[in-house]
Design a protein around this motif. Structure first.
Motif, PDB file in Angstrom:
ATOM      1  N   PHE A  23       0.837  -1.205   0.000  1.00  0.00           N
ATOM      2  CA  PHE A  23       0.000   0.000   0.000  1.00  0.00           C
ATOM      3  C   PHE A  23       0.871   1.254   0.000  1.00  0.00           C
ATOM      4  O   PHE A  23       1.778   1.384   0.817  1.00  0.00           O
ATOM      5  N   ALA A  24       0.582   2.173  -0.928  1.00  0.00           N
ATOM      6  CA  ALA A  24       1.391   3.392  -1.006  1.00  0.00           C
ATOM      7  C   ALA A  24       0.606   4.593  -1.504  1.00  0.00           C
ATOM      8  O   ALA A  24       1.165   5.671  -1.624  1.00  0.00           O
ATOM      9  N   ASP A  25      -0.684   4.414  -1.810  1.00  0.00           N
ATOM     10  CA  ASP A  25      -1.471   5.556  -2.288  1.00  0.00           C
ATOM     11  C   ASP A  25      -2.940   5.392  -1.906  1.00  0.00           C
ATOM     12  O   ASP A  25      -3.322   4.405  -1.262  1.00  0.00           O
ATOM     13  N   GLY A  26      -3.758   6.363  -2.316  1.00  0.00           N
ATOM     14  CA  GLY A  26      -5.161   6.355  -1.959  1.00  0.00           C
ATOM     15  C   GLY A  26      -5.953   5.232  -2.590  1.00  0.00           C
ATOM     16  O   GLY A  26      -6.931   4.748  -2.013  1.00  0.00           O
ATOM     17  N   ARG A  27      -5.555   4.811  -3.780  1.00  0.00           N
ATOM     18  CA  ARG A  27      -6.250   3.688  -4.419  1.00  0.00           C
ATOM     19  C   ARG A  27      -6.092   2.420  -3.584  1.00  0.00           C
ATOM     20  O   ARG A  27      -7.047   1.650  -3.421  1.00  0.00           O
ATOM     21  N   VAL A  40      -4.641   1.103   6.761  1.00  0.00           N
ATOM     22  CA  VAL A  40      -3.511   0.446   6.102  1.00  0.00           C
ATOM     23  C   VAL A  40      -2.206   0.933   6.720  1.00  0.00           C
ATOM     24  O   VAL A  40      -2.130   2.031   7.263  1.00  0.00           O
ATOM     25  N   ALA A  41      -1.202   0.090   6.630  1.00  0.00           N
ATOM     26  CA  ALA A  41       0.157   0.470   7.020  1.00  0.00           C
ATOM     27  C   ALA A  41       0.924   0.739   5.738  1.00  0.00           C
ATOM     28  O   ALA A  41       0.810  -0.026   4.781  1.00  0.00           O
ATOM     29  N   LEU A 168       5.434   2.434  -6.650  1.00  0.00           N
ATOM     30  CA  LEU A 168       4.397   3.474  -6.591  1.00  0.00           C
ATOM     31  C   LEU A 168       4.909   4.775  -5.965  1.00  0.00           C
ATOM     32  O   LEU A 168       4.161   5.738  -5.860  1.00  0.00           O
ATOM     33  N   ILE A 169       6.161   4.774  -5.549  1.00  0.00           N
ATOM     34  CA  ILE A 169       6.733   5.935  -4.859  1.00  0.00           C
ATOM     35  C   ILE A 169       7.592   6.733  -5.834  1.00  0.00           C
ATOM     36  O   ILE A 169       8.593   6.228  -6.342  1.00  0.00           O
ATOM     37  N   ASN A 170       7.207   7.974  -6.103  1.00  0.00           N
ATOM     38  CA  ASN A 170       7.999   8.782  -7.042  1.00  0.00           C
ATOM     39  C   ASN A 170       8.200  10.220  -6.600  1.00  0.00           C
ATOM     40  O   ASN A 170       8.476  11.088  -7.416  1.00  0.00           O
ATOM     41  N   ASP A 171       8.053  10.466  -5.284  1.00  0.00           N
ATOM     42  CA  ASP A 171       8.353  11.801  -4.767  1.00  0.00           C
ATOM     43  C   ASP A 171       8.671  11.703  -3.279  1.00  0.00           C
ATOM     44  O   ASP A 171       8.581  10.624  -2.689  1.00  0.00           O
ATOM     45  N   GLN A 180      -2.912  13.998   3.066  1.00  0.00           N
ATOM     46  CA  GLN A 180      -3.991  14.684   2.358  1.00  0.00           C
ATOM     47  C   GLN A 180      -4.175  14.106   0.948  1.00  0.00           C
ATOM     48  O   GLN A 180      -5.299  13.926   0.476  1.00  0.00           O
ATOM     49  N   ARG A 181      -3.078  13.807   0.278  1.00  0.00           N
ATOM     50  CA  ARG A 181      -3.153  13.238  -1.070  1.00  0.00           C
ATOM     51  C   ARG A 181      -3.792  11.853  -1.033  1.00  0.00           C
ATOM     52  O   ARG A 181      -4.637  11.518  -1.877  1.00  0.00           O
ATOM     53  N   ILE A 182      -3.387  11.036  -0.069  1.00  0.00           N
ATOM     54  CA  ILE A 182      -3.929   9.679   0.043  1.00  0.00           C
ATOM     55  C   ILE A 182      -5.438   9.718   0.270  1.00  0.00           C
ATOM     56  O   ILE A 182      -6.196   8.972  -0.359  1.00  0.00           O
ATOM     57  N   ILE A 183      -5.882  10.598   1.159  1.00  0.00           N
ATOM     58  CA  ILE A 183      -7.318  10.721   1.430  1.00  0.00           C
ATOM     59  C   ILE A 183      -8.062  11.163   0.176  1.00  0.00           C
ATOM     60  O   ILE A 183      -9.113  10.611  -0.173  1.00  0.00           O
TER      61      ILE A 183
END
Length: 201
Positions: A23-27, A40-41, A168-171, A180-183
């Motif tokens: 898990f690394a993003d809102g999706r 999620v962790a 999935l990590i690019n920043d 805030q982005r994940i939500i």
């Protein structure tokens, strides 16, 4: 996660469930919630934030546009426990075969000394619980390589633990920006799925 999370949530409906792994993003958050998780962790994702104490060089390598989930290796020769690490010269060397026993014991004793653990507490365990202590000794032996990566940012001689979510990590955002982005992404994904299922998409 696709089977484990729904299975656990159905069997233990009153127990809060934190889904972990990939898990690394809102999706991913939206998917986990749909499967029955309560949260999620995101270990790898939050390791690559401004506030994280991970070496800046490692953050930049992980978040590089060229980095993908294929830049990781999985094995148990790194510290005695099956784990995923960032591909490097050192991790490629270690995955082929574990460090020789004398080297493991020597490095483990050095690690124990650095952590102020008396050797008289280590030696009996090596004799009476060899398999368990060997795993612990491997972890102690790996400490030097782990520190080279996480603290010194040495990608050549170091070993950096990382999940498949590296792809999935690019920043390197702040934690607040990331949350805030994940939500926002999770809300967008949920709305999109609702529209698709209701035939409004």
């Amino acid at each position: 996660s696709m089977v484990l999370v729904p299975g656990i949530s159905r069997r233990f409906p009153d127990v809060p469930i934190v889904a972990a792994g990939g898990f690394a993003d809102g999706r991913g958050l939206a998917a986990a919630l749909a499967l029955g998780a309560d949260a999620v962790a995101m270990g790898s994702r939050f390791a690559v934030t401004e506030e994280s104490s991970l070496a800046r060089q490692m953050k930049e390598i992980v978040s590089s546009a060229d980095s993908t989930e294929s830049d990781t290796l999985y094995g148990k020769n790194f510290d005695g426990i099956p784990a995923r690490v960032l591909r490097s010269d050192e991790s490629l060397r270690l995955i082929k075969r574990p460090a020789p026993l004398p080297v493991v014991v020597y490095r483990a004793f050095n690690a124990a000394r650095k952590m102020n653990i008396p050797l008289y507490k280590v030696i009996p365990g090596l004799v009476t619980q060899w398999e368990k202590m060997y795993i612990i000794a491997q972890f102690g032996a790996a400490t030097e390589s782990i520190m080279k990566a996480t603290v010194e940012g040495d990608h050549v001689k170091g070993v950096q633990f990382i999940g498949q979510s590296q792809g999935l990590i690019n920043d390197i955002p702040t934690c607040e920006e990331l949350v805030q982005r994940i939500i926002s992404e999770a809300l967008d994904a949920s709305l999109k799925n609702t529209a698709t299922l209701s035939g409004e998409a």
